[in-house]
Write a protein that holds these residues in place. Structure first.
Motif, PDB file in Angstrom:
ATOM      1  N   PRO A  40       0.799  -1.230   0.000  1.00  0.00           N
ATOM      2  CA  PRO A  40       0.000   0.000   0.000  1.00  0.00           C
ATOM      3  C   PRO A  40       0.830   1.278   0.000  1.00  0.00           C
ATOM      4  N   GLY A  41       2.028   1.282   0.584  1.00  0.00           N
ATOM      5  CA  GLY A  41       2.855   2.487   0.577  1.00  0.00           C
ATOM      6  C   GLY A  41       3.244   2.892  -0.831  1.00  0.00           C
ATOM      7  N   MET A  42       3.733   1.940  -1.607  1.00  0.00           N
ATOM      8  CA  MET A  42       4.096   2.224  -2.995  1.00  0.00           C
ATOM      9  C   MET A  42       2.856   2.589  -3.795  1.00  0.00           C
ATOM     10  N   ALA A  43       1.745   1.926  -3.523  1.00  0.00           N
ATOM     11  CA  ALA A  43       0.509   2.247  -4.243  1.00  0.00           C
ATOM     12  C   ALA A  43       0.117   3.699  -4.012  1.00  0.00           C
ATOM     13  N   ARG A  44       0.193   4.157  -2.778  1.00  0.00           N
ATOM     14  CA  ARG A  44      -0.175   5.552  -2.482  1.00  0.00           C
ATOM     15  C   ARG A  44       0.730   6.527  -3.226  1.00  0.00           C
ATOM     16  N   THR A  45       2.028   6.218  -3.265  1.00  0.00           N
ATOM     17  CA  THR A  45       2.970   7.090  -3.977  1.00  0.00           C
ATOM     18  C   THR A  45       2.607   7.178  -5.455  1.00  0.00           C
ATOM     19  N   ALA A  88       0.928  10.409  -7.646  1.00  0.00           N
ATOM     20  CA  ALA A  88       1.622  10.932  -8.832  1.00  0.00           C
ATOM     21  C   ALA A  88       0.744  10.892 -10.078  1.00  0.00           C
ATOM     22  N   GLY A  89      -0.430  10.274  -9.971  1.00  0.00           N
ATOM     23  CA  GLY A  89      -1.322  10.177 -11.120  1.00  0.00           C
ATOM     24  C   GLY A  89      -1.016   9.021 -12.055  1.00  0.00           C
ATOM     25  N   TRP A  90      -0.199   8.065 -11.594  1.00  0.00           N
ATOM     26  CA  TRP A  90       0.181   6.946 -12.443  1.00  0.00           C
ATOM     27  C   TRP A  90      -0.885   5.869 -12.425  1.00  0.00           C
ATOM     28  N   ILE A 108      -6.615   1.805  -5.060  1.00  0.00           N
ATOM     29  CA  ILE A 108      -6.492   2.325  -6.426  1.00  0.00           C
ATOM     30  C   ILE A 108      -7.802   2.973  -6.872  1.00  0.00           C
ATOM     31  N   PRO A 109      -7.781   4.257  -7.220  1.00  0.00           N
ATOM     32  CA  PRO A 109      -9.001   4.888  -7.753  1.00  0.00           C
ATOM     33  C   PRO A 109      -9.438   4.207  -9.045  1.00  0.00           C
ATOM     34  N   PRO A 110     -10.723   4.126  -9.294  1.00  0.00           N
ATOM     35  CA  PRO A 110     -11.211   3.424 -10.495  1.00  0.00           C
ATOM     36  C   PRO A 110     -10.581   3.931 -11.786  1.00  0.00           C
ATOM     37  N   GLN A 111     -10.301   5.249 -11.874  1.00  0.00           N
ATOM     38  CA  GLN A 111      -9.777   5.815 -13.114  1.00  0.00           C
ATOM     39  C   GLN A 111      -8.289   5.531 -13.320  1.00  0.00           C
ATOM     40  N   GLN A 112      -7.611   4.932 -12.313  1.00  0.00           N
ATOM     41  CA  GLN A 112      -6.185   4.629 -12.428  1.00  0.00           C
ATOM     42  C   GLN A 112      -5.908   3.130 -12.447  1.00  0.00           C
TER      43      GLN A 112
END
Length: 284
Positions: free
Chosen positions: A184-189, A193-195, A218-222
């Motif tokens: 989750p830490g890497m996911a938040r980063t 960043a909008g990746w 993870i937001p649905p749009q990402q």
């Protein structure tokens, strides 16, 4: 076209159809496809269960040529070209020229897979060392910017190193972390960043608890979904050869994990793939 693997082991049974879907990252050449007829057969099996298109991804120079030919051979196939991090030592001046030419092909929709892999050095003979990987990664980042296409990242046990190179070089407009498998830490980063994060069959593995927690963020749009076939076959067929038609298994496992309808995830990830890769008319 020539294949790298015969793919003659038993495949999983076809799942119940789920549509629309796009396999955001697969390796058709390693799935055993040798020519346009084989490519069509793989895509026919996928289309029968709702997978409308795939992005087939190179890992070396011969593969980069092959995936581009495959994308030309079937309108359901798109390509991504690069040298895999473990093969970064082969990024000669000649290889750079070939990859750059292929990256400009209209059916090549991403530069990848590139990045950093700290698992294989010391385990795999001929694997590029971290310094060589870093140099190749930086070159691919610059190429993605110059051709105006998404950067597709391979990251294995190299979170800090990948982030460091992206910070040093400046990330392209669109960054995709293929087969995201960090916590989750890497996911938040990455999310901040909008990746874009692409999930594979590993999200269906019962012991992937950190990944499960990351997926929930993870937001649905990402979000994208992929097979990484012939690898990472989803539960309950882990260890069997994977193929794009297996994607509904992963999407349904992810839907169960997130408590969302599988049909909604299929529709949203397909819309995302069309947008991220710029795929014309693939959502109709």
């Amino acid at each position: 076209m020539s294949s790298k693997r015969s793919g003659n082991r038993d495949r999983p049974p076809a799942p119940e159809p789920l549509t629309p879907l796009i396999d955001a990252h697969t390796h058709l050449d390693v799935c055993g496809a040798t020519d346009a007829r084989d490519v069509a057969a793989v895509l026919d099996r996928a289309e029968a269960v709702g997978v409308q298109a795939v992005v087939t991804v190179a890992d070396d120079l011969a593969s980069a040529r092959w995936v581009t030919e495959a994308a030309d051979a079937d309108p359901r196939v798109y390509a991504a070209v690069a040298l895999h991090p473990t093969r970064a030592g082969a990024l000669t001046d000649e290889a750079r020229a070939v990859i750059e030419e292929l990256a400009r092909h209209p059916r090549v929709v991403a530069v990848g897979e590139t990045g950093m892999d700290l698992y294989w050095p010391g385990r795999l003979d001929g694997c590029a060392d971290p310094a060589t990987q870093r140099e190749a990664f930086a070159w691919h980042i610059d190429l993605a910017k110059r051709v105006g296409k998404p950067l597709m990242i391979h990251n294995r046990e190299a979170d800090a190193e990948v982030l460091d190179v992206l910070a040093a070089e400046g990330a392209p407009d669109t960054v995709i972390f293929h087969c995201f498998s960090s916590g989750p830490g890497m996911a938040r980063t990455c999310i901040d960043a909008g990746w874009v994060l692409s999930l594979s069959g590993t999200v269906s593995f019962k012991n992937a608890r950190d990944l499960h927690r990351a997926a929930a963020l993870i937001p649905p749009q990402q979000l994208l979904v992929e097979t990484d076939a012939p690898f990472l076959t989803p539960h309950p067929y882990r260890g069997a050869p994977n193929e794009p038609y297996c994607l509904p298994y992963t999407v349904r496992a992810l839907a169960d994990l997130l408590g969302r309808p599988a049909a909604e995830l299929a529709r949203r990830t397909t819309e995302n793939a069309c947008r991220v890769y710029g795929l014309p008319g693939c959502c109709s």
